[in-house]
Design a protein around this motif. Structure first.
Motif, PDB file in Angstrom:
ATOM      1  N   GLU A 123      -6.251  51.562 -44.714  1.00 36.03           N
ATOM      2  CA  GLU A 123      -6.845  51.047 -43.478  1.00 36.03           C
ATOM      3  C   GLU A 123      -8.217  51.682 -43.237  1.00 36.03           C
ATOM      4  OE1 GLU A 123      -5.920  48.603 -41.359  1.00 36.03           O
ATOM      5  OE2 GLU A 123      -4.390  48.188 -42.884  1.00 36.03           O
ATOM      6  N   LYS A 126     -10.739  50.099 -45.682  1.00 31.33           N
ATOM      7  CA  LYS A 126     -11.138  48.739 -45.272  1.00 31.33           C
ATOM      8  C   LYS A 126     -12.110  48.786 -44.102  1.00 31.33           C
ATOM      9  CE  LYS A 126      -6.987  47.128 -44.692  1.00 31.33           C
ATOM     10  NZ  LYS A 126      -5.946  46.166 -44.267  1.00 31.33           N
ATOM     11  N   ASN A 127     -11.840  49.623 -43.137  1.00 32.51           N
ATOM     12  CA  ASN A 127     -12.729  49.739 -41.982  1.00 32.51           C
ATOM     13  C   ASN A 127     -14.095  50.298 -42.379  1.00 32.51           C
ATOM     14  OD1 ASN A 127     -10.749  48.781 -40.235  1.00 32.51           O
ATOM     15  ND2 ASN A 127      -9.956  50.834 -39.781  1.00 32.51           N
ATOM     16  N   ASN A 130     -15.840  47.468 -44.165  1.00 29.88           N
ATOM     17  CA  ASN A 130     -15.794  46.182 -43.468  1.00 29.88           C
ATOM     18  C   ASN A 130     -15.141  45.100 -44.336  1.00 29.88           C
ATOM     19  OD1 ASN A 130     -16.244  44.466 -41.274  1.00 29.88           O
ATOM     20  ND2 ASN A 130     -18.243  43.804 -42.058  1.00 29.88           N
ATOM     21  N   GLN A 132     -11.342  42.994 -45.603  1.00 25.61           N
ATOM     22  CA  GLN A 132     -10.006  42.544 -45.222  1.00 25.61           C
ATOM     23  C   GLN A 132      -9.077  42.696 -46.416  1.00 25.61           C
ATOM     24  OE1 GLN A 132      -9.170  41.460 -42.043  1.00 25.61           O
ATOM     25  NE2 GLN A 132     -11.268  42.061 -41.518  1.00 25.61           N
ATOM     26  N   GLY A 133      -7.814  42.997 -46.150  1.00 21.26           N
ATOM     27  CA  GLY A 133      -6.851  43.123 -47.234  1.00 21.26           C
ATOM     28  C   GLY A 133      -5.464  43.384 -46.689  1.00 21.26           C
ATOM     29  N   SER A 134      -4.518  43.565 -47.611  1.00 21.34           N
ATOM     30  CA  SER A 134      -3.132  43.776 -47.178  1.00 21.34           C
ATOM     31  C   SER A 134      -2.444  44.779 -48.095  1.00 21.34           C
ATOM     32  CB  SER A 134      -2.360  42.452 -47.191  1.00 21.34           C
ATOM     33  OG  SER A 134      -2.223  41.974 -48.522  1.00 21.34           O
ATOM     34  N   GLU A 147     -10.042  41.332 -50.001  1.00 19.21           N
ATOM     35  CA  GLU A 147     -10.897  40.153 -49.981  1.00 19.21           C
ATOM     36  C   GLU A 147     -12.367  40.558 -50.012  1.00 19.21           C
ATOM     37  OE1 GLU A 147      -9.931  37.599 -46.705  1.00 19.21           O
ATOM     38  OE2 GLU A 147      -7.773  37.984 -46.932  1.00 19.21           O
TER      39      GLU A 147
END
Length: 353
Positions: A123, A126-127, A130, A132-134, A147
């Motif tokens: 997390e 990703k932040n 910038n 997105q992902g899972s 992504e």
């Protein structure tokens, strides 16, 4: 899809031929419209065509930008392979991209690691970037997705390579030999660098600009190792064999092999050539603007002609939406292109030429 690249331009060229023919303008050269269907996947169509048909004396491809593209970089696919593996690899699989000519916009990895803090670390990553992902947990493995943003390989900096960023995250996670070699190589070589400095492939010249590298297909399997297929768009005066050999020697020390999968040499027509001069007169006559010469990292059918250039159809200042969602063509510019192509046919093939 294809409104500006190249179904719209193809129809503009066809309409230009139709107008010249119906106007009864006398020509002293044959004019032929050649339509290919494999321009994105290896040019097999035109290879077959020229096995059966003669090479045009001159020609242009409506497959790039106005005014005139007289330099197209060389386009090669290089395959980087890592094979050093441990018996039990933490990285089970890794996949990003399906074509070397596009920046991968999605990447996925399956890893077997302790994940007490992994979710928080992902997390934060990703932040920080910038993105997105899972992250999902399946039995004893973790599945990660990320992504990015797609773009054409001619300028990788226009996109965000999901595979490279996922490798950057995993660089601090996996420790087994093959896994770490693969993600370290991808991250060190391609993160924030599309010019090949890590391989000593960085080069530029005045006529065609920077040599660029796009990591288009990235794959790892714990049983066989990893591969990275790279689209190398190299400058006109780049010494291909010499530089690739230097790259191979450099990476051999790290147990990484480099193979040339394909290579299409650069294409360049001198500014003084009569084809350039003729098309310059046409463009300036039709637009009132200077016909400056341009270079591109993409490949058009002009490069298979003995003497050919890319000529339009994107006008200066227009947004390039080729290969993008909701691709479109500006209708007034489409009509303007028809006029330019009709004039070009007359300039190149009439009794006055």
């Amino acid at each position: 899809r294809g409104a500006i690249d190249d179904k719209g331009p193809t129809m503009a060229a066809w309409m230009a031929m139709k107008l010249v023919k119906e106007a009864g303008i006398p020509l002293n050269k044959r004019v032929r419209l050649i339509i290919g269907t494999d321009e994105e996947s290896g040019f097999r169509c035109v290879e077959r065509y020229f096995e059966k048909e003669e090479m045009p004396h001159i020609g242009f491809a409506p497959d790039a930008d106005f005014p005139i593209i007289n330099a197209e970089k060389g386009i090669a696919t290089l395959r980087f392979t890592t094979t050093k593996l441990d018996a039990e690899e933490q990285l089970h699989s890794f996949q990003a991209g399906t074509r070397t000519n596009m920046v991968p916009d999605f990447a996925t990895a399956v890893v077997h690691v302790k994940h007490d803090t992994l979710e928080n670390e992902f997390e934060h990553f990703k932040n920080e970037h910038n993105l997105q992902g899972s992250m999902t947990f399946e039995q004893d493995v973790v599945v990660l997705t990320l992504e990015g943003k797609s773009a054409h390989a001619m300028e990788p900096n226009d996109g965000v390579n999901a595979g490279v960023y996922l490798a950057e995250f995993l660089k601090g996670i996996v420790t087994t030999s093959g896994s770490k070699t693969f993600v370290d190589f991808v991250s060190t070589s391609f993160l924030n660098d599309s010019r090949g400095h890590a391989f000593a492939l960085n080069y530029q010249d005045e006529m065609s600009g920077d040599t660029t590298l796009n990591a288009g297909i990235l794959s790892f399997d714990s049983a066989v190792g990893g591969t990275v297929d790279v689209s190398l768009r190299y400058s006109v005066s780049f010494e291909f064999d010499k530089n690739v050999t230097k790259c191979q020697t450099l990476l051999r020390e790290n147990s990484i092999s480099v193979d040339v999968v394909s290579n299409s040499t650069p294409h360049y027509i001198e500014e003084s050539d009569e084809l350039i001069q003729s098309l310059s007169r046409v463009y300036e006559r039709q637009t009132g603007e200077k016909a400056t010469l341009l270079s591109i990292g993409g490949g058009t059918y002009a490069r298979v002609l003995t003497k050919g250039v890319a000529f339009g159809m994107l006008f200066p200042g227009e947004k390039d939406v080729a290969h993008q969602v909701d691709e479109f063509v500006d209708i007034p510019n489409l009509i303007k292109a028809v006029a330019i192509y009709a004039d070009a046919i007359c300039e190149l093939a009439s009794n006055q030429s």
